[in-house]
Design a protein around this motif. Structure first.
Motif, PDB file in Angstrom:
ATOM      1  N   TYR A  49       0.861  -1.175   0.000  1.00 36.52           N
ATOM      2  CA  TYR A  49       0.000   0.000   0.000  1.00 36.52           C
ATOM      3  C   TYR A  49       0.893   1.220   0.000  1.00 36.52           C
ATOM      4  O   TYR A  49       2.122   1.112  -0.017  1.00 36.52           O
ATOM      5  N   TYR A  50       0.284   2.395   0.025  1.00 32.00           N
ATOM      6  CA  TYR A  50       1.027   3.654   0.021  1.00 32.00           C
ATOM      7  C   TYR A  50       0.595   4.465   1.247  1.00 32.00           C
ATOM      8  O   TYR A  50      -0.587   4.512   1.579  1.00 32.00           O
ATOM      9  N   ARG A  51       1.575   5.082   1.913  1.00 33.79           N
ATOM     10  CA  ARG A  51       1.259   5.875   3.106  1.00 33.79           C
ATOM     11  C   ARG A  51       1.615   7.340   2.905  1.00 33.79           C
ATOM     12  O   ARG A  51       2.406   7.681   2.011  1.00 33.79           O
ATOM     13  N   ASP A  52       1.034   8.172   3.779  1.00 34.97           N
ATOM     14  CA  ASP A  52       1.233   9.606   3.671  1.00 34.97           C
ATOM     15  C   ASP A  52       2.712   9.961   3.893  1.00 34.97           C
ATOM     16  O   ASP A  52       3.342   9.432   4.829  1.00 34.97           O
ATOM     17  N   PRO A  53       3.290  10.822   3.068  1.00 31.63           N
ATOM     18  CA  PRO A  53       4.727  11.130   3.215  1.00 31.63           C
ATOM     19  C   PRO A  53       5.063  11.900   4.495  1.00 31.63           C
ATOM     20  O   PRO A  53       6.198  11.895   4.937  1.00 31.63           O
ATOM     21  N   SER A  54       4.066  12.562   5.114  1.00 29.28           N
ATOM     22  CA  SER A  54       4.347  13.320   6.336  1.00 29.28           C
ATOM     23  C   SER A  54       4.247  12.465   7.588  1.00 29.28           C
ATOM     24  O   SER A  54       4.517  12.943   8.681  1.00 29.28           O
ATOM     25  N   GLY A  55       3.850  11.194   7.432  1.00 29.79           N
ATOM     26  CA  GLY A  55       3.716  10.325   8.591  1.00 29.79           C
ATOM     27  C   GLY A  55       2.339  10.322   9.197  1.00 29.79           C
ATOM     28  O   GLY A  55       2.104   9.638  10.192  1.00 29.79           O
ATOM     29  N   ALA A  56       1.406  11.092   8.644  1.00 30.21           N
ATOM     30  CA  ALA A  56       0.027  11.091   9.160  1.00 30.21           C
ATOM     31  C   ALA A  56      -0.601   9.730   8.908  1.00 30.21           C
ATOM     32  O   ALA A  56      -0.236   9.022   7.971  1.00 30.21           O
ATOM     33  N   GLY A 105      -2.383   9.387  16.897  1.00 33.06           N
ATOM     34  CA  GLY A 105      -2.788  10.535  17.700  1.00 33.06           C
ATOM     35  C   GLY A 105      -2.952  10.246  19.172  1.00 33.06           C
ATOM     36  O   GLY A 105      -3.451  11.090  19.916  1.00 33.06           O
ATOM     37  N   LEU A 106      -2.545   9.048  19.635  1.00 35.93           N
ATOM     38  CA  LEU A 106      -2.656   8.716  21.045  1.00 35.93           C
ATOM     39  C   LEU A 106      -1.602   9.482  21.846  1.00 35.93           C
ATOM     40  O   LEU A 106      -0.543   9.831  21.316  1.00 35.93           O
ATOM     41  N   PRO A 107      -1.855   9.728  23.136  1.00 33.10           N
ATOM     42  CA  PRO A 107      -0.877  10.476  23.957  1.00 33.10           C
ATOM     43  C   PRO A 107       0.304   9.593  24.336  1.00 33.10           C
ATOM     44  O   PRO A 107       0.512   9.261  25.499  1.00 33.10           O
ATOM     45  N   ASP A 108       1.088   9.210  23.358  1.00 35.40           N
ATOM     46  CA  ASP A 108       2.239   8.336  23.565  1.00 35.40           C
ATOM     47  C   ASP A 108       3.382   8.850  22.706  1.00 35.40           C
ATOM     48  O   ASP A 108       3.219   9.041  21.493  1.00 35.40           O
ATOM     49  N   THR A 109       4.522   9.088  23.296  1.00 34.58           N
ATOM     50  CA  THR A 109       5.671   9.602  22.563  1.00 34.58           C
ATOM     51  C   THR A 109       6.890   8.743  22.856  1.00 34.58           C
ATOM     52  O   THR A 109       6.901   7.933  23.796  1.00 34.58           O
ATOM     53  N   SER A 110       7.930   8.932  22.040  1.00 32.77           N
ATOM     54  CA  SER A 110       9.170   8.195  22.210  1.00 32.77           C
ATOM     55  C   SER A 110      10.327   9.101  21.825  1.00 32.77           C
ATOM     56  O   SER A 110      10.230   9.864  20.855  1.00 32.77           O
ATOM     57  N   MET A 118       0.572  -1.869  15.563  1.00 36.44           N
ATOM     58  CA  MET A 118       0.110  -2.194  14.221  1.00 36.44           C
ATOM     59  C   MET A 118       1.239  -2.148  13.204  1.00 36.44           C
ATOM     60  O   MET A 118       1.008  -2.370  12.015  1.00 36.44           O
ATOM     61  N   GLY A 119       2.435  -1.849  13.643  1.00 34.23           N
ATOM     62  CA  GLY A 119       3.562  -1.816  12.740  1.00 34.23           C
ATOM     63  C   GLY A 119       3.794  -0.486  12.065  1.00 34.23           C
ATOM     64  O   GLY A 119       4.671  -0.377  11.195  1.00 34.23           O
ATOM     65  N   MET A 120       3.069   0.542  12.425  1.00 35.51           N
ATOM     66  CA  MET A 120       3.242   1.849  11.808  1.00 35.51           C
ATOM     67  C   MET A 120       4.340   2.622  12.536  1.00 35.51           C
ATOM     68  O   MET A 120       4.468   2.544  13.765  1.00 35.51           O
ATOM     69  N   ASP A 121       5.118   3.368  11.760  1.00 32.13           N
ATOM     70  CA  ASP A 121       6.212   4.155  12.322  1.00 32.13           C
ATOM     71  C   ASP A 121       5.673   5.356  13.078  1.00 32.13           C
ATOM     72  O   ASP A 121       4.697   6.000  12.667  1.00 32.13           O
ATOM     73  N   TYR A 122       6.318   5.654  14.219  1.00 31.90           N
ATOM     74  CA  TYR A 122       5.992   6.865  14.951  1.00 31.90           C
ATOM     75  C   TYR A 122       6.398   8.083  14.115  1.00 31.90           C
ATOM     76  O   TYR A 122       7.368   8.033  13.366  1.00 31.90           O
ATOM     77  N   VAL A 123       5.654   9.154  14.242  1.00 36.41           N
ATOM     78  CA  VAL A 123       5.859  10.349  13.424  1.00 36.41           C
ATOM     79  C   VAL A 123       6.804  11.300  14.152  1.00 36.41           C
ATOM     80  O   VAL A 123       6.636  11.577  15.353  1.00 36.41           O
ATOM     81  N   ALA A 124       7.794  11.793  13.423  1.00 34.60           N
ATOM     82  CA  ALA A 124       8.772  12.708  14.012  1.00 34.60           C
ATOM     83  C   ALA A 124       8.164  14.093  14.180  1.00 34.60           C
ATOM     84  O   ALA A 124       7.464  14.595  13.301  1.00 34.60           O
ATOM     85  N   VAL A 125       8.426  14.701  15.334  1.00 28.23           N
ATOM     86  CA  VAL A 125       8.016  16.078  15.620  1.00 28.23           C
ATOM     87  C   VAL A 125       9.289  16.923  15.658  1.00 28.23           C
ATOM     88  O   VAL A 125      10.183  16.678  16.473  1.00 28.23           O
ATOM     89  N   TYR A 126       9.364  17.898  14.761  1.00 24.39           N
ATOM     90  CA  TYR A 126      10.576  18.688  14.600  1.00 24.39           C
ATOM     91  C   TYR A 126      10.516  19.970  15.424  1.00 24.39           C
ATOM     92  O   TYR A 126       9.444  20.454  15.795  1.00 24.39           O
ATOM     93  N   GLU A 127      11.662  20.511  15.670  1.00 20.12           N
ATOM     94  CA  GLU A 127      11.774  21.782  16.361  1.00 20.12           C
ATOM     95  C   GLU A 127      11.151  22.888  15.509  1.00 20.12           C
ATOM     96  O   GLU A 127      11.426  22.994  14.322  1.00 20.12           O
ATOM     97  N   SER A 139      -3.321  18.791  13.969  1.00 20.74           N
ATOM     98  CA  SER A 139      -3.449  18.554  12.538  1.00 20.74           C
ATOM     99  C   SER A 139      -4.917  18.355  12.175  1.00 20.74           C
ATOM    100  O   SER A 139      -5.722  17.952  13.017  1.00 20.74           O
ATOM    101  N   PRO A 140      -5.291  18.629  10.935  1.00 17.59           N
ATOM    102  CA  PRO A 140      -6.695  18.414  10.536  1.00 17.59           C
ATOM    103  C   PRO A 140      -7.150  16.977  10.748  1.00 17.59           C
ATOM    104  O   PRO A 140      -8.301  16.732  11.117  1.00 17.59           O
ATOM    105  N   GLY A 141      -6.250  16.021  10.526  1.00 23.37           N
ATOM    106  CA  GLY A 141      -6.633  14.630  10.739  1.00 23.37           C
ATOM    107  C   GLY A 141      -6.967  14.341  12.189  1.00 23.37           C
ATOM    108  O   GLY A 141      -7.937  13.641  12.494  1.00 23.37           O
TER     109      GLY A 141
END
Length: 476
Positions: A49-56, A105-110, A118-127, A139-141
């Protein structure tokens, strides 16, 4: 070497070579020389499949572009996605990654890259993604998944409904008592019993009293006397004596007409109503003060209701009240507050109020239990928001103001009266501002999480700056 690069680019389906990077025309983006082999291997596989490039957390079964024109990234059976590498001009100044957040979107960070169950990569939050203006940015999502809803602040009439129990009582002004003022004997009683409805002037009983007979004879002698001097004044005095003995006016008028004193005096009902008490018995002797009949007009009754002390500020004389009797669950009686009693019950901390109710069909009976619903609505509209928009900590009350573009500003407010699902805002908001009415607790949790992570980051930075070489004290 140049031939090898050209053949590799052709094997990938055609591409553009620029400054040591290769632009893949099938959506892989910019690839470095080190990624040539992996991109060539990826071209031989079919993506799952194809996933969103921003990690959403957005996916597609086929190739697709996001709202910024970027290609979705293919994901293969090994869980890896072909990630485009930026050109060297952009890679020269990479942004600092603060942490990685849960892709759902769960309150879980690393602090390091990881995958969720589910095997999905955590999304990076940049400075620089977080703002320092005190707002929370989503985010709108995430807004759509959380079900965030906003409503503009508007002026409304707050309807505060005060509910209180009470009982039905007779109107004290509509109760009449028939009692003898002189020693009398009951000669005859009409067919009237307790509970009988009577009309004004309806005969109730006949009595004989020597005191009444003596006063009646004296009055007749006065009005029939031929003596001129002093008769008028003396006649007024003898008539007043009959009135003082509570002789019915109709009997006195009959004596004026016939000039005859009746042996037995007929007593009639003084008003329309219900016989509440009958103590008259034929042949009995009635002493002065004995009550023989008690009659009450029940067309208007009172509802005595006990209101809690905390609600007394919303109660005023003249307010409309809806009263429901427990004996008639589907019926409502409408009345108004006539009196607020000037005393608080020290045991129950309640104040009694009196409500006047019309009772034309006499279904409301004395001592009947009722429930009163007092409408304390103020005609003047006030600034109000929904109850669900308030975040109440017990010490302070706050709302989330929707600033648009996914930004929400926590703001403390001062509240007033509540009622009808709305609460009055006395300070903190302006007319027309939008406040969050749904999922505001989720946004508040997101705000607290970001504040905590920011605090952790500042503490870590301070700890780094105050390393072993910067520790206080002399080292020799």
């Amino acid at each position: 070497m140049k031939t090898l690069r050209l053949l590799t680019a052709l094997a990938l389906g055609g591409g553009l070579v620029l400054a040591g990077y290769y632009w893949h025309s099938n959506g892989a983006g910019w690839l470095a020389e080190a990624d040539i082999s992996s991109a060539a291997a990826a071209a031989e596989r079919s993506p799952l499949y194809y996933r969103d490039p921003s990690g959403a957390p957005l996916w597609s079964a086929g190739p697709k572009k996001d709202d910024r024109g970027r290609d979705y990234l293919p994901v293969y059976d090994d869980g890896a996605a072909v990630t485009p590498a930026p050109p060297k001009a952009q890679a020269a100044s990479p942004r600092k990654i603060l942490y990685y957040r849960n892709p759902m979107g769960l309150p879980d960070t690393s602090p390091v890259p990881k995958k969720d169950p589910m095997g999905m990569d955590y999304v990076a939050v940049y400075e620089g993604d977080d703002t320092d203006d005190g707002t929370v940015k989503l985010s709108p999502g995430k807004i759509q998944r959380a079900g965030v809803k906003s409503e503009p602040v508007a002026r409304r009439s707050i309807r505060v409904s005060v509910k209180a129990p009470g009982t039905i009582q007779l109107d004290e002004r509509r109760v009449s008592v028939i009692a003898m003022r002189a020693e009398s004997f009951v000669q005859k009683v009409a067919d009237v019993t307790t509970g009988t409805r009577v009309k004004a002037g309806q005969p109730l009983m006949e009595i004989y009293s020597s005191a009444v007979a003596s006063a009646a004879a004296e009055y007749l002698a006065t009005i029939t006397s031929k003596t001129v001097g002093g008769v008028e004044m003396y006649g007024r005095g003898s008539r007043q004596r009959l009135v003082n003995l509570d002789l019915p006016e109709s009997v006195i008028a009959e004596m004026d007409k016939t000039h005859t004193a009746p042996v037995a005096i007929r007593w009639s009902a003084p008003r329309d109503g219900v016989v509440l008490e009958r103590n008259a018995i034929e042949g009995m002797r009635a002493n002065p003060g004995d009550v023989l009949f008690r009659i009450a007009d029940t067309s208007v009754v009172w509802a005595l209701v006990d209101v809690a002390e905390r609600d007394l500020g919303n109660i005023a004389v003249g307010q409309s009240v809806a009263v429901r009797a427990r004996s008639f669950p589907g019926r409502t009686f409408t009345g108004t507050i006539a009196v607020v009693y000037p005393q608080v019950n020290r045991d129950t901390r309640t104040v009694r109020i009196r409500i006047e109710l019309a009772n034309p069909d006499a279904v409301l009976l004395p001592d009947m239990y009722v429930d009163a619903d007092i409408d304390t609505a103020d005609a003047a509209p006030v600034l109000a928001i929904q109850d669900s928009a308030v975040l109440d900590t017990g010490i302070r009350q706050a709302v989330l103001v929707d600033k648009g573009e996914g930004r929400f500003e926590p703001r403390e407010v001062k509240l007033g009266r509540r009622g009808g699902g709305y609460v009055e805002v006395r300070h903190g908001l302006a007319d027309g501002e939008a406040v969050v009415t749904s999922a505001n607790f989720l946004i508040d949790a997101e705000s607290n999480l970001k504040a905590a992570l920011k605090g952790f980051g500042e503490a870590a930075s301070q700890a780094t700056d105050a390393g072993p070489g910067n520790a206080t004290g002399d080292h020799k």
